[in-house]
Design a protein around this motif. Structure first.
Motif, mmCIF file in Angstrom:
data_model
loop_
_atom_site.group_PDB
_atom_site.id
_atom_site.type_symbol
_atom_site.label_atom_id
_atom_site.label_comp_id
_atom_site.label_asym_id
_atom_site.label_seq_id
_atom_site.Cartn_x
_atom_site.Cartn_y
_atom_site.Cartn_z
ATOM 1 N N THR A 114 12.579 45.664 -49.211
ATOM 2 C CA THR A 114 12.002 45.839 -47.877
ATOM 3 C C THR A 114 11.729 47.308 -47.576
ATOM 4 O OG1 THR A 114 14.235 45.866 -46.962
ATOM 5 C CG2 THR A 114 13.060 43.766 -46.865
ATOM 6 N N VAL A 135 8.945 48.394 -45.041
ATOM 7 C CA VAL A 135 8.659 47.246 -44.167
ATOM 8 C C VAL A 135 9.336 47.492 -42.826
ATOM 9 C CG1 VAL A 135 8.937 44.756 -43.845
ATOM 10 C CG2 VAL A 135 8.562 45.674 -46.145
ATOM 11 N N GLU A 136 8.580 47.349 -41.770
ATOM 12 C CA GLU A 136 9.146 47.514 -40.432
ATOM 13 C C GLU A 136 9.849 46.223 -40.019
ATOM 14 O OE1 GLU A 136 9.116 50.092 -38.089
ATOM 15 O OE2 GLU A 136 8.549 51.233 -39.879
ATOM 16 N N PRO A 137 11.001 46.322 -39.352
ATOM 17 C CA PRO A 137 11.613 45.095 -38.845
ATOM 18 C C PRO A 137 10.741 44.441 -37.766
ATOM 19 C CG PRO A 137 12.912 47.030 -38.204
ATOM 20 C CD PRO A 137 11.797 47.515 -39.071
ATOM 21 N N MET A 138 10.736 43.134 -37.736
ATOM 22 C CA MET A 138 9.954 42.382 -36.745
ATOM 23 C C MET A 138 10.453 42.697 -35.338
ATOM 24 S SD MET A 138 7.817 39.856 -36.027
ATOM 25 C CE MET A 138 7.580 38.715 -37.389
ATOM 26 N N VAL A 189 6.828 38.372 -32.548
ATOM 27 C CA VAL A 189 6.091 37.488 -33.458
ATOM 28 C C VAL A 189 4.629 37.378 -33.090
ATOM 29 C CG1 VAL A 189 7.970 36.078 -34.349
ATOM 30 C CG2 VAL A 189 6.918 35.456 -32.167
ATOM 31 N N ILE A 190 4.331 37.435 -31.804
ATOM 32 C CA ILE A 190 2.955 37.349 -31.345
ATOM 33 C C ILE A 190 2.649 38.661 -30.616
ATOM 34 C CG2 ILE A 190 1.320 36.055 -29.882
ATOM 35 C CD1 ILE A 190 2.471 34.337 -32.159
ATOM 36 N N PRO A 191 1.571 39.334 -30.983
ATOM 37 C CA PRO A 191 1.270 40.599 -30.295
ATOM 38 C C PRO A 191 1.190 40.382 -28.784
ATOM 39 C CG PRO A 191 -0.254 40.213 -32.122
ATOM 40 C CD PRO A 191 0.546 38.966 -31.961
ATOM 41 N N ASN A 192 1.914 41.170 -28.056
ATOM 42 C CA ASN A 192 1.993 40.991 -26.610
ATOM 43 C C ASN A 192 2.278 42.363 -26.010
ATOM 44 O OD1 ASN A 192 2.105 39.653 -24.169
ATOM 45 N ND2 ASN A 192 3.676 38.205 -24.800
ATOM 46 N N LEU A 235 3.906 44.598 -22.717
ATOM 47 C CA LEU A 235 4.767 44.472 -21.553
ATOM 48 C C LEU A 235 3.946 44.737 -20.304
ATOM 49 C CD1 LEU A 235 8.078 46.096 -22.754
ATOM 50 C CD2 LEU A 235 7.624 43.693 -22.287
ATOM 51 N N ARG A 236 4.183 43.941 -19.311
ATOM 52 C CA ARG A 236 3.381 44.026 -18.090
ATOM 53 C C ARG A 236 4.117 44.844 -17.033
ATOM 54 N NH1 ARG A 236 3.513 38.831 -19.985
ATOM 55 N NH2 ARG A 236 5.336 38.401 -18.725
ATOM 56 N N ASP A 249 23.482 30.199 -3.017
ATOM 57 C CA ASP A 249 23.004 29.470 -4.202
ATOM 58 C C ASP A 249 23.632 30.056 -5.467
ATOM 59 O OD1 ASP A 249 21.405 27.754 -2.869
ATOM 60 O OD2 ASP A 249 19.507 28.770 -3.327
ATOM 61 N N PRO A 295 20.582 25.917 -9.261
ATOM 62 C CA PRO A 295 19.972 25.997 -7.932
ATOM 63 C C PRO A 295 18.466 26.242 -8.020
ATOM 64 C CG PRO A 295 21.132 28.019 -8.434
ATOM 65 C CD PRO A 295 21.306 27.134 -9.635
ATOM 66 N N THR A 326 19.075 44.131 -39.494
ATOM 67 C CA THR A 326 17.812 44.854 -39.723
ATOM 68 C C THR A 326 17.107 44.314 -40.967
ATOM 69 O OG1 THR A 326 18.820 46.803 -38.732
ATOM 70 C CG2 THR A 326 16.760 47.145 -39.900
ATOM 71 N N GLN A 386 15.405 41.097 -40.122
ATOM 72 C CA GLN A 386 14.182 41.286 -39.335
ATOM 73 C C GLN A 386 13.051 41.849 -40.199
ATOM 74 O OE1 GLN A 386 13.741 39.703 -36.773
ATOM 75 N NE2 GLN A 386 14.789 40.382 -34.933
ATOM 76 N N LYS A 387 13.396 42.600 -41.231
ATOM 77 C CA LYS A 387 12.371 43.077 -42.169
ATOM 78 C C LYS A 387 11.843 41.909 -42.997
ATOM 79 C CE LYS A 387 13.838 47.892 -42.681
ATOM 80 N NZ LYS A 387 14.486 48.859 -43.580
ATOM 81 N N THR A 428 9.410 40.005 -41.060
ATOM 82 C CA THR A 428 8.073 40.615 -41.107
ATOM 83 C C THR A 428 7.323 40.145 -42.355
ATOM 84 O OG1 THR A 428 8.809 42.573 -39.902
ATOM 85 C CG2 THR A 428 6.835 42.836 -41.269
ATOM 86 N N ARG A 488 3.958 37.962 -42.664
ATOM 87 C CA ARG A 488 2.845 38.496 -43.453
ATOM 88 C C ARG A 488 2.356 37.467 -44.482
ATOM 89 N NH1 ARG A 488 4.321 44.298 -45.762
ATOM 90 N NH2 ARG A 488 4.502 44.842 -43.557
ATOM 91 N N ALA A 497 7.760 32.916 -37.702
ATOM 92 C CA ALA A 497 6.465 33.568 -37.509
ATOM 93 C C ALA A 497 5.840 33.193 -36.165
ATOM 94 C CB ALA A 497 5.525 33.197 -38.652
#
Lengths: 95, 493
Positions: free
Chosen positions: A46, A49-52, A55-58, A60-61, A75, B102, B383, B386-387, B390, B394, B440
């Motif tokens: 690895t 390789v960057e860690p994930m 999973v879906i490009p998104n 932040l809003r 409540d 609630p 880590t 998570q690699k 990826t 891919r 994925a």
């Protein structure tokens, strides 16, 4: 890497799960089996390789900095095992 | 007219709209089936009043001449993982026993807004951790299916959405919600001869869905056929500002877009899924699926997903790691059960509460997760996983250069007997075909392909590109039309 009984007890303490001697003993081979099996990931190259991270490009809003909820104290407390005077109650933590 | 409980979502919706039968008759018919089926243990809570209220609202709207909502009067089952206002949501765990949220989850609220009613909360593996329903704190669900000539040995309905799969197969509800972290919609669907789709990660809001592994958890639809899944999913999906990973994209009209013609589609067969130990029956089913796809006009191509074998071990680092973090909230203070031994302090209360409240599998995963995240081990395990994740994503990206969809078996076997698989690691291997697409974030569904020699259902899985649920549903429809799967369990419950 394999875990022994002391490691199992340490993990349980970190996870805030009380376990008995017997349970710790039983968990040693169980956890070792699983950890031994996941260690095959070590064979994968690895480098570069960057860690994930998503999973879906998104993206932040941002939203307006305004209050959008609140005023629901009762409540929030309704499911508490022990609630007193509008607070969660826990065993005494200061002597 | 056939029994109302034999009808699916589309037939019920259309029949209520046209006035062929009333929503109230429909609700009553399903409520009666639920009440009779206690031996399946599929429902943890029954909510007939909820279903009746939705039915009466649908009938009143029709009487007034109003346009009916998309699911007006259709009664469904709700997996116990969804927060439902005022109705127990326990994730089938003792630690949340009697927890009455609630507030309502976004997905369930969307279904109620679409006019659906709730028949009850469906049993599941505790915190969605399990593949057989045996980790439920309230006893496992029993599959309505039995082996032919195999006596009455109780079988698993799959997991974790096993209450959902069993209830649909037994005609206790026409459809139900499920959630899928590593296969929890698809494997139970395959085991019970029904259909289930996990959409692209982010399609359905996770707000109000009790968290297991947040980067993987995704709600989806379970029903008896592809069209019904499309209808249900359309109502469940949609952008939600309350979930930071919710996709801000319009929900396509999946039902209207259904088309079983696969001309021009390239269906990939991943060679790494063909293991040496694959059962001949599963292999034959897979070949059958390939032939059906060809018959529907698809071009078949062999593709390679080289990191497939590492998906399961990566999953069993990532999912427990996220679970150990997510489940830290169960502390006996804010909700759920509290265990307070005499004279215990706060720390002892936490440990005692969690020891008493969590089941063995949940504890096992929290401990694995705690270990792989602990100081000194984080990089080597988490880590690295998570690699590898990826690389798995891919692999799929590369496959999409050569194909539009992937076709595989859903599970390595038919449903097994309850109590037959006791080793945690063997249980994990059930998810071998479903986990890679979960890692994925891709849409994937299971459709029934046929029966094995024991008379038990087997499922075929279709995996699609991100956001392309339509192609997945279309391929599912093409297989469904050719499989002509009409088998159903004989009522013994």
């Amino acid at each position: 890497m394999s875990v022994d009984k002391a490691t199992v007890e340490k993990i349980a303490a970190l996870a805030r799960i009380a376990i008995s001697e017997d349970e710790a003993q039983r968990l040693v081979p169980e956890l070792n089996n699983i950890i031994g099996w996941v260690e095959q990931l070590g064979e994968v190259d690895t480098s570069n390789v960057e860690p994930m991270t998503a999973v879906i490009p998104n993206t932040l809003r941002l939203r307006e900095d305004v209050v959008t909820d609140g005023n629901v104290r009762d409540d929030v407390l309704a499911n508490a095992p022990q609630a007193e005077h509008g607070f969660f109650a826990v065993p005494k933590v200061i002597e | 007219m056939s029994e109302l409980t034999d009808l699916g979502v589309k037939a019920l919706r259309d029949g209520i709209r046209s006035g062929e039968f009333s929503a109230r008759e429909t609700a009553d018919a399903f409520i009666a089936q639920v009440a009779k089926a206690k031996s399946l243990n599929a429902f943890l809570v029954e909510t007939p009043d909820h279903a009746i209220a939705a039915a009466d609202a649908a009938d009143a709207a029709r009487a007034k001449g109003d346009t009916l909502a998309p699911l007006a009067g259709v009664p469904i089952g709700m997996k116990d993982l969804f927060c439902t206002k005022g109705v127990q949501a326990a994730a089938a765990s003792h630690i949340l026993e009697d927890f009455k949220p609630p507030y309502e989850s976004t997905v369930s609220q969307r279904l109620w807004d679409a006019g659906a009613g709730m028949l009850g909360k469906l049993n599941m593996d505790q915190f969605a951790m399990g593949s057989s329903n045996e980790t439920s704190a309230f006893g496992n669900v029993v599959s309505p299916w039995r082996r032919e000539g195999g006596g009455n040995a109780p079988l698993t309905p799959g997991g974790s959405s096993g209450g959902s799969s069993a209830a649909i197969a037994a005609r206790l509800c026409p459809a139900a919600t499920g959630t899928d972290t590593g296969g929890s919609i698809r494997q139970p669907a395959a085991f019970t001869g029904i259909t289930g789709i996990k959409p692209t990660y982010g399609r359905c809001s996770r707000w109000g869905v009790i968290a297991f592994a947040s980067s993987l958890d995704q709600a989806g639809a379970m029903a008896r056929d592809v069209t019904d899944c499309a209808i249900l999913l359309e109502a469940m999906a949609g952008f939600d500002p309350k979930d930071a990973t919710s996709l801000d994209a319009p929900v396509p009209k999946w039902e209207a877009g259904l088309n079983a013609d696969l001309s021009g589609k390239r269906v990939g067969i991943p060679k790494e899924y063909r293991s040496d130990g694959m059962s001949p029956e599963i292999e034959a089913l897979w070949q059958q699926g390939i032939d059906w796809a060809k018959d529907a006009g698809a071009e078949i191509v062999e593709v390679s997903l080289p990191h497939t074998k590492y998906a399961l071990p990566a999953y069993y680092i990532i999912a427990p790691a996220e679970a150990s973090s997510n489940l830290a909230r169960y502390d006996g203070v804010r909700y759920g059960q509290r265990e307070l031994p005499d004279g215990a302090g706060l720390q002892d209360m936490y440990a005692a509460t969690r020891a008493a409240g969590f089941g063995d599998e949940v504890k096992r995963r929290i401990m694995i997760g705690t270990y792989v995240l602990s100081a000194g081990f984080y990089d080597a395990y988490y880590t690295q996983a998570q690699k590898v994740r990826t690389l798995i994503a891919r692999d799929f990206e590369n496959a999409w250069i050569e194909c539009d969809l992937l076709l595989t078996p859903t599970a390595p076997s038919a449903a097994f007997g309850l109590g037959e698989t006791t080793d945690p690691l063997s249980m994990y291997l059930n998810d071998v075909f479903t986990v890679p697409s979960s890692l994925a974030g891709l849409p994937a569904m299971s459709v029934p392909g046929g029966l094995d020699k024991q008379g038990l259902p087997l499922g075929l899985q279709i995996i699609g590109k991100a956001m392309d649920e339509q192609s997945v549903l279309n391929a599912g429809l093409a297989l469904e039309q050719r499989a002509g799967f009409t088998a159903r369990p004989e009522a013994w419950w």
